[in-house]
Design a protein around this motif. Structure first.
Motif, PDB file in Angstrom:
ATOM      1  N   ARG A  15       0.837  -1.207   0.000  1.00  0.00           N
ATOM      2  CA  ARG A  15       0.000   0.000   0.000  1.00  0.00           C
ATOM      3  C   ARG A  15       0.869   1.253   0.000  1.00  0.00           C
ATOM      4  O   ARG A  15       1.793   1.361   0.826  1.00  0.00           O
ATOM      5  N   PRO A  16       0.573   2.208  -0.857  1.00  0.00           N
ATOM      6  CA  PRO A  16       1.290   3.489  -0.812  1.00  0.00           C
ATOM      7  C   PRO A  16       0.981   4.222   0.492  1.00  0.00           C
ATOM      8  O   PRO A  16      -0.060   3.994   1.117  1.00  0.00           O
ATOM      9  N   SER A  17       1.871   5.093   0.882  1.00  0.00           N
ATOM     10  CA  SER A  17       1.642   5.860   2.110  1.00  0.00           C
ATOM     11  C   SER A  17       0.564   6.908   1.876  1.00  0.00           C
ATOM     12  O   SER A  17       0.277   7.304   0.746  1.00  0.00           O
ATOM     13  N   ILE A  18      -0.021   7.384   2.962  1.00  0.00           N
ATOM     14  CA  ILE A  18      -1.078   8.395   2.872  1.00  0.00           C
ATOM     15  C   ILE A  18      -0.523   9.697   2.303  1.00  0.00           C
ATOM     16  O   ILE A  18      -1.238  10.459   1.639  1.00  0.00           O
ATOM     17  N   PHE A  19       0.775   9.946   2.510  1.00  0.00           N
ATOM     18  CA  PHE A  19       1.387  11.167   1.987  1.00  0.00           C
ATOM     19  C   PHE A  19       1.453  11.129   0.452  1.00  0.00           C
ATOM     20  O   PHE A  19       1.242  12.144  -0.212  1.00  0.00           O
ATOM     21  N   GLU A  20       1.748   9.946  -0.096  1.00  0.00           N
ATOM     22  CA  GLU A  20       1.764   9.804  -1.553  1.00  0.00           C
ATOM     23  C   GLU A  20       0.365   9.961  -2.141  1.00  0.00           C
ATOM     24  O   GLU A  20       0.187  10.553  -3.209  1.00  0.00           O
ATOM     25  N   ILE A  21      -0.640   9.449  -1.434  1.00  0.00           N
ATOM     26  CA  ILE A  21      -2.024   9.555  -1.905  1.00  0.00           C
ATOM     27  C   ILE A  21      -2.464  11.014  -1.941  1.00  0.00           C
ATOM     28  O   ILE A  21      -3.012  11.504  -2.936  1.00  0.00           O
ATOM     29  N   ILE A  22      -2.217  11.726  -0.849  1.00  0.00           N
ATOM     30  CA  ILE A  22      -2.619  13.138  -0.783  1.00  0.00           C
ATOM     31  C   ILE A  22      -1.808  13.968  -1.762  1.00  0.00           C
ATOM     32  O   ILE A  22      -2.327  14.900  -2.395  1.00  0.00           O
ATOM     33  N   ALA A  23      -0.527  13.634  -1.933  1.00  0.00           N
ATOM     34  CA  ALA A  23       0.322  14.378  -2.859  1.00  0.00           C
ATOM     35  C   ALA A  23      -0.174  14.233  -4.301  1.00  0.00           C
ATOM     36  O   ALA A  23      -0.229  15.222  -5.042  1.00  0.00           O
ATOM     37  N   GLN A  24      -0.543  13.021  -4.700  1.00  0.00           N
ATOM     38  CA  GLN A  24      -1.004  12.836  -6.076  1.00  0.00           C
ATOM     39  C   GLN A  24      -2.366  13.506  -6.289  1.00  0.00           C
ATOM     40  O   GLN A  24      -2.651  14.010  -7.367  1.00  0.00           O
TER      41      GLN A  24
END
Length: 331
Positions: A15-24
């Motif tokens: 799973r990608p980190s939540i920071f990567e999700i919000i960043a994208q």
């Protein structure tokens, strides 16, 4: 690297980190304003002929977004912003991970990815147009059912947006806590999640020179390089615009604090005549009540029947209604 490569076995979901999700997601939000800014810049060269195109900026971006996202889904099984952060979409069917996104899920993902922000934006614009119009003029011109309709649209949109943002926040909490594999409500609706994409092999300069030297360089290689150049330019351009947006916003508030204090407005002669007196009875106000649209203070007993009878301020003739009256509590 071993952890990110574990998803290649098909049995483990990294799973990608939540920071990567919000960043994208933040990165995706920069594409639309960049497109509209570019469109307005092009129109500025000949506004008389092409000025009408700005009215269709939302629809123009919708078409552009369809083409852009369709290309990325076809090539990377991911949206533009997801591919930029090295992510891809995979399906979860019957609690089993499918590394390849089915065509039906890909089409539904494209439709939701493109249409949902468009409809949300249109709904927000409609609510804002009803909310920010001068309401005391609207209330005079519109009938009762039209006022009710406008009120229901504004309240309905506000409640809908609040509920959606709460669902998004709740989904983030579940994802961070490890209770869910879905990064957003829309992905949950499609039974699709995000994981790391396989590293793409990029032709090196030495391989390119070797192909040219051996006369093995063909049209396919040329198209691939051209396509990669265009997509990389788009990604870097969007990233640069995101940085510029953050930079200007950061310095905008600082620059406001350095501005000199503007001089106070001049007081008109009419206001001087009514200073300390009710403009209706010309006496000291009893139960002081102010009318914000004009700024004058009246006796409540004086201004109430005037507003009910004429529907306007007795001094400035600005349209007003009973709900605009504000009681002043003075020592």
């Amino acid at each position: 690297m071993a952890e990110k490569g574990a998803h290649l076995t098909g049995t483990t979901l990294i799973r990608p980190s939540i920071f990567e999700i919000i960043a994208q997601e933040s990165f995706a939000s920069t594409v639309e304003p960049a497109f509209k800014k570019l469109l307005s810049f092009v129109v500025s060269f000949n506004p008389e002929r092409y000025g009408h195109l700005l009215r269709w900026a939302d629809e123009g971006y919708l078409i552009f977004n369809v083409i852009l996202q369709k290309h990325y889904f076809k090539k990377y099984s991911a949206s533009f912003s997801e591919a930029f952060y090295g992510l891809k979409r995979i399906a979860i069917i019957d609690s089993k991970i499918r590394q390849k996104l089915p065509k039906k899920r890909a089409k539904l993902s494209l439709v939701l990815l493109v249409l949902f922000p468009y409809l949300k934006s249109k709904l927000y614009q409609l609510a804002q147009s009803y909310c920010f119009l001068v309401k005391f003029i609207i209330d005079i011109l519109l009938q009762k059912w039209q006022k009710l309709y406008r009120h229901c649209v504004v309240k309905g949109c506000t409640i809908s947006f609040i509920i959606y943002e709460f669902i998004v926040l709740y989904n983030y909490i579940l994802y961070i806590a490890g209770k869910s594999v879905y990064q957003s409500p829309l992905l949950r609706l499609l039974s699709v999640t995000l994981t790391y994409a396989e590293p793409e092999r990029i032709i090196s300069i030495s391989d390119l020179l070797r192909k040219i030297r051996n006369n093995s360089f063909n049209i396919t290689d040329g198209m691939d390089i051209l396509q990669r150049t265009v997509t990389t330019s788009l990604e870097l351009g969007a990233f640069f615009l995101q940085f510029v947006s953050w930079w200007t916003q950061e310095h905008h508030y600082k620059s406001l604090m350095t501005l000199p204090t503007p001089p106070p407005p001049t007081i008109p002669e009419t206001a001087r005549q009514h200073k300390g007196k009710c403009p209706v009875c010309c006496k000291a106000p009893r139960v002081p009540t102010v009318l914000p649209i004009s700024g004058y203070a009246f006796c409540y007993q004086c201004i109430l029947p005037v507003i009910r009878k004429t529907g306007k301020c007795p001094v400035t003739n600005y349209p007003a209604k009973e709900d605009d009256l504000i009681r002043l509590y003075l020592d």
